[in-house]
Motif scaffolding. Structure first.
Motif, mmCIF file in Angstrom:
data_model
loop_
_atom_site.group_PDB
_atom_site.id
_atom_site.type_symbol
_atom_site.label_atom_id
_atom_site.label_comp_id
_atom_site.label_asym_id
_atom_site.label_seq_id
_atom_site.Cartn_x
_atom_site.Cartn_y
_atom_site.Cartn_z
ATOM 1 N N LEU A 90 0.817 -1.208 0.000
ATOM 2 C CA LEU A 90 0.000 0.000 0.000
ATOM 3 C C LEU A 90 0.854 1.263 0.000
ATOM 4 C CD1 LEU A 90 -2.761 1.367 0.169
ATOM 5 C CD2 LEU A 90 -2.658 1.131 2.661
ATOM 6 N N ASP A 91 2.003 1.231 0.660
ATOM 7 C CA ASP A 91 2.846 2.424 0.721
ATOM 8 C C ASP A 91 3.306 2.889 -0.653
ATOM 9 O OD1 ASP A 91 4.279 -0.022 0.743
ATOM 10 O OD2 ASP A 91 6.113 1.032 1.311
ATOM 11 N N SER A 92 3.442 1.957 -1.591
ATOM 12 C CA SER A 92 3.896 2.336 -2.931
ATOM 13 C C SER A 92 2.810 3.047 -3.735
ATOM 14 C CB SER A 92 4.363 1.093 -3.698
ATOM 15 O OG SER A 92 3.287 0.196 -3.900
ATOM 16 N N LEU A 93 1.570 2.976 -3.270
ATOM 17 C CA LEU A 93 0.457 3.634 -3.964
ATOM 18 C C LEU A 93 0.192 5.031 -3.426
ATOM 19 C CD1 LEU A 93 -2.031 0.607 -4.090
ATOM 20 C CD2 LEU A 93 -0.328 1.296 -5.791
ATOM 21 N N LEU A 94 0.886 5.402 -2.350
ATOM 22 C CA LEU A 94 0.668 6.691 -1.709
ATOM 23 C C LEU A 94 1.744 7.691 -2.108
ATOM 24 C CD1 LEU A 94 -0.134 5.439 1.919
ATOM 25 C CD2 LEU A 94 -1.773 6.117 0.157
ATOM 26 N N PRO A 95 1.470 8.987 -1.942
ATOM 27 C CA PRO A 95 2.556 9.965 -2.113
ATOM 28 C C PRO A 95 3.621 9.740 -1.053
ATOM 29 C CG PRO A 95 0.596 10.992 -1.185
ATOM 30 C CD PRO A 95 0.185 9.627 -1.608
ATOM 31 N N LEU A 96 4.799 10.294 -1.265
ATOM 32 C CA LEU A 96 5.928 10.057 -0.380
ATOM 33 C C LEU A 96 5.592 10.359 1.074
ATOM 34 C CD1 LEU A 96 8.892 9.406 0.135
ATOM 35 C CD2 LEU A 96 9.459 11.762 -0.522
ATOM 36 N N LEU A 133 12.865 5.718 4.637
ATOM 37 C CA LEU A 133 13.481 5.028 3.507
ATOM 38 C C LEU A 133 12.808 5.355 2.181
ATOM 39 C CD1 LEU A 133 15.772 3.066 2.901
ATOM 40 C CD2 LEU A 133 14.219 1.180 3.363
ATOM 41 N N GLY A 134 11.598 5.946 2.246
ATOM 42 C CA GLY A 134 10.926 6.378 1.021
ATOM 43 C C GLY A 134 10.133 5.274 0.351
ATOM 44 N N ASN A 135 9.496 5.633 -0.772
ATOM 45 C CA ASN A 135 8.728 4.661 -1.554
ATOM 46 C C ASN A 135 9.085 4.809 -3.026
ATOM 47 O OD1 ASN A 135 7.460 7.054 -2.214
ATOM 48 N ND2 ASN A 135 5.387 6.332 -1.777
ATOM 49 N N ASP A 136 8.216 4.366 -3.923
ATOM 50 C CA ASP A 136 8.548 4.354 -5.349
ATOM 51 C C ASP A 136 8.723 5.734 -5.962
ATOM 52 O OD1 ASP A 136 8.414 1.659 -5.163
ATOM 53 O OD2 ASP A 136 6.483 1.416 -6.178
ATOM 54 N N GLU A 137 8.360 6.788 -5.230
ATOM 55 C CA GLU A 137 8.508 8.140 -5.782
ATOM 56 C C GLU A 137 9.954 8.590 -5.838
ATOM 57 O OE1 GLU A 137 6.207 11.245 -4.178
ATOM 58 O OE2 GLU A 137 4.267 10.363 -4.714
ATOM 59 N N VAL A 138 10.801 8.025 -4.953
ATOM 60 C CA VAL A 138 12.207 8.432 -4.893
ATOM 61 C C VAL A 138 13.082 7.199 -4.770
ATOM 62 C CG1 VAL A 138 11.720 10.681 -3.850
ATOM 63 C CG2 VAL A 138 12.107 8.690 -2.393
ATOM 64 N N ALA A 139 14.331 7.345 -5.142
ATOM 65 C CA ALA A 139 15.296 6.268 -4.936
ATOM 66 C C ALA A 139 15.677 6.213 -3.454
ATOM 67 C CB ALA A 139 16.536 6.509 -5.799
ATOM 68 N N PRO A 140 16.153 5.076 -2.963
ATOM 69 C CA PRO A 140 16.497 4.958 -1.539
ATOM 70 C C PRO A 140 17.609 5.933 -1.140
ATOM 71 C CG PRO A 140 16.418 2.802 -2.592
ATOM 72 C CD PRO A 140 16.354 3.811 -3.692
ATOM 73 N N PRO A 141 17.453 6.628 -0.022
ATOM 74 C CA PRO A 141 18.502 7.540 0.442
ATOM 75 C C PRO A 141 19.734 6.767 0.921
ATOM 76 C CG PRO A 141 16.380 8.043 1.460
ATOM 77 C CD PRO A 141 16.246 6.711 0.811
ATOM 78 N N ILE A 142 20.894 7.217 0.508
ATOM 79 C CA ILE A 142 22.139 6.537 0.868
ATOM 80 C C ILE A 142 22.334 6.532 2.382
ATOM 81 C CG2 ILE A 142 24.660 6.743 0.769
ATOM 82 C CD1 ILE A 142 24.392 7.597 -2.118
ATOM 83 N N VAL A 143 22.037 7.652 3.041
ATOM 84 C CA VAL A 143 22.312 7.724 4.476
ATOM 85 C C VAL A 143 21.439 6.744 5.260
ATOM 86 C CG1 VAL A 143 23.192 10.079 4.475
ATOM 87 C CG2 VAL A 143 20.722 9.700 4.659
#
Length: 473
Positions: free
Chosen positions: A90-96, A139-149
């Motif tokens: 479900l998190d991938s269907l939501l805005p960040l 850690l984010g979702n499909d809207e952004v790439a995973p943050p390195i930190v």
């Protein structure tokens, strides 16, 4: 900022998040099915009594604001529902921002449970799930790439889990240094699994090799997590193999599984990353601020790791943001078990009809082969193992357990495999006796069909009744 994200880890994040959601689901299910007898209004360690004496700032929890058994059940089952939704994606269907808020929900709910869970929630994997769960919010979702930190901080948790466990062994029991701990561990571990008997009977040279390999995996391999790929992937994969070996050898709740989940975040899967937009500025600011906070809070765990008086499984803040871990710094050589029995006879004698209560996971009847329960956590069974080590571990709850058994309390009996008394005929007296348990040999197993042999040691609790029962007899 181009350096902020690592697009090649998009699949690593996806696998990690779904696996973590599964662990969350098990944790909330455990809470929902066991809380009434352990922590409920009539539980062995009631939450209302705890929150009356412990302030909110020491144990932040929704249940500091309001408690009822119905409210706790609603929170636990809500945690199950949210975890299942995250497992389904479900998190991938939501805005960040929506995905971040969704991941925050199970963390808040589980923090609320752990902070009022008292003895029943005093295990290292509770804090580990909270630490990992909090970091996953960012850690984010499909809207952004995973943050390195964030990926780096997940490896930092995995490093502390493994390296801390390795150090506590070297500084603890001498059997870890002379490679003999596995001569005893599979027999004396808190809750053996269906294969533990066979692990115990492996050749002793193999046991020594296992311990040596464990030292390498926990004291050397963790440093490789911070090296370039594919070395980091190889290091994480080796940790996963080691944890799966432990899964086969015993029931350790979700400790092994959450460690595997962490290791998955360090593996770079060979796939082509999808095209995503640059991370928004507000997201970069939030992630970097949280990362700075967690790095600063890491001072205490690092100080503990390098200390000669290293402690295991401790939280240094009430939110469990950064913790210290470790397991089995010492290994018991002899297994003791508390056997609880009841009788309906009005006068308890040694030759009375004493009937044994059967627990789901802990050893009891020598002929009952252990079952696999992990990652599900049988909290009462685990604490019974500690109770056998010393009555001091059971001082806060064992009397309440006996009282509930004398009442034939329905919620308490659900924690057991079987009660020897029908619902309308509670025992008049309950007693507890301490036994020494050992695994049978191959020959004894063939001849008797029993995997355990037990020997009476001493009385643990004399025959006990509810006030007034004798007068009604």
């Amino acid at each position: 900022m181009e350096w902020f994200t690592a697009p090649d880890y998009w699949l690593s994040r996806l696998v990690f998040q779904r696996a973590l959601a599964a662990v969350y689901l098990v944790a909330f299910l455990t809470a929902a099915l066991q809380f009434r007898a352990l922590l409920g209004e009539r539980g062995m360690l009631p939450i209302p009594r705890f929150v009356a004496r412990v302030p909110f700032k020491r144990a932040p929890s929704l249940f500091q604001l309001h408690y009822s058994d119905r409210f706790f059940a609603a929170c636990a089952w809500a945690g199950c529902a949210v975890s299942a939704a995250l497992l389904a994606g479900l998190d991938s269907l939501l805005p960040l921002w929506g995905a971040m808020l969704l991941w925050l929900v199970p963390w808040v709910l589980y923090l609320s449970i752990v902070n009022v869970g008292q003895t029943w929630y005093g295990f290292g994997w509770e804090s580990l799930l909270l630490e990992v769960g909090f970091l996953t919010v960012f850690l984010g979702n499909d809207e952004v790439a995973p943050p390195i930190v964030v990926l780096f901080l997940l490896r930092w948790i995995l490093f502390r889990v493994e390296f801390g466990a390795g150090l506590i062994k070297l500084r603890g029991d001498a059997c870890w240094r002379n490679l003999t701990c596995l001569y005893h561990h599979h027999e004396t571990q808190p809750m053996p699994g269906p294969l533990s008997w066979f692990f115990h009977h492996l050749p002793r040279p193999l046991h020594r090799a296992e311990v040596a390999a464990n030292h390498v995996t926990q004291l050397v391999v963790p440093f490789l997590l911070f090296t370039p790929q594919p070395i980091a992937t190889a290091a994480a994969s080796l940790m996963i193999v080691t944890q799966l070996w432990l899964v086969l050898s015993g029931n350790f709740s979700w400790l092994n599984w959450i460690t595997i989940v962490l290791a998955l975040s360090a593996i770079e899967f060979p796939t082509t990353p999808p095209s995503v937009a640059d991370a928004p500025l507000w997201y970069e600011i939030v992630v970097l601020a949280v990362a700075a906070l967690l790095v600063g809070l890491s001072y205490q765990p690092v100080r503990n790791m390098i200390s000669r008086r290293q402690v295991m499984n401790r939280s240094f803040d009430p939110l469990h943001l950064v913790n210290t871990y470790g397991a089995f710094g010492s290994v018991s050589r002899i297994r003791y078990e508390v056997v609880v029995e009841g009788t309906t006879e009005p006068v308890p004698r040694e030759d009375s009809d004493w009937r044994e209560y059967e627990f789901k996971g802990k050893p009891g009847d020598p002929r009952h082969w252990p079952r696999q329960f992990a990652p599900y956590h049988l909290r009462l069974d685990w604490m019974m193992w500690f109770a056998a080590l010393s009555p001091a571990y059971a001082g806060s709850w064992f009397g309440a357990l006996v009282e509930r058994l004398l009442e034939n309390d329905r919620a308490t009996l659900k924690l057991l495999r079987r009660s020897p008394f029908p619902p309308d005929e509670p025992p008049r007296f309950v007693r507890a006796r301490l036994f020494r348990y050992r695994y049978t040999t191959w020959r004894e197993l063939r001849e008797t069909g029993a995997c355990w042999e037990r020997t009476y040691v001493r009385e643990y609790l004399p025959p006990t009744r509810l006030a007034g029962v004798a007068q009604r007899s």
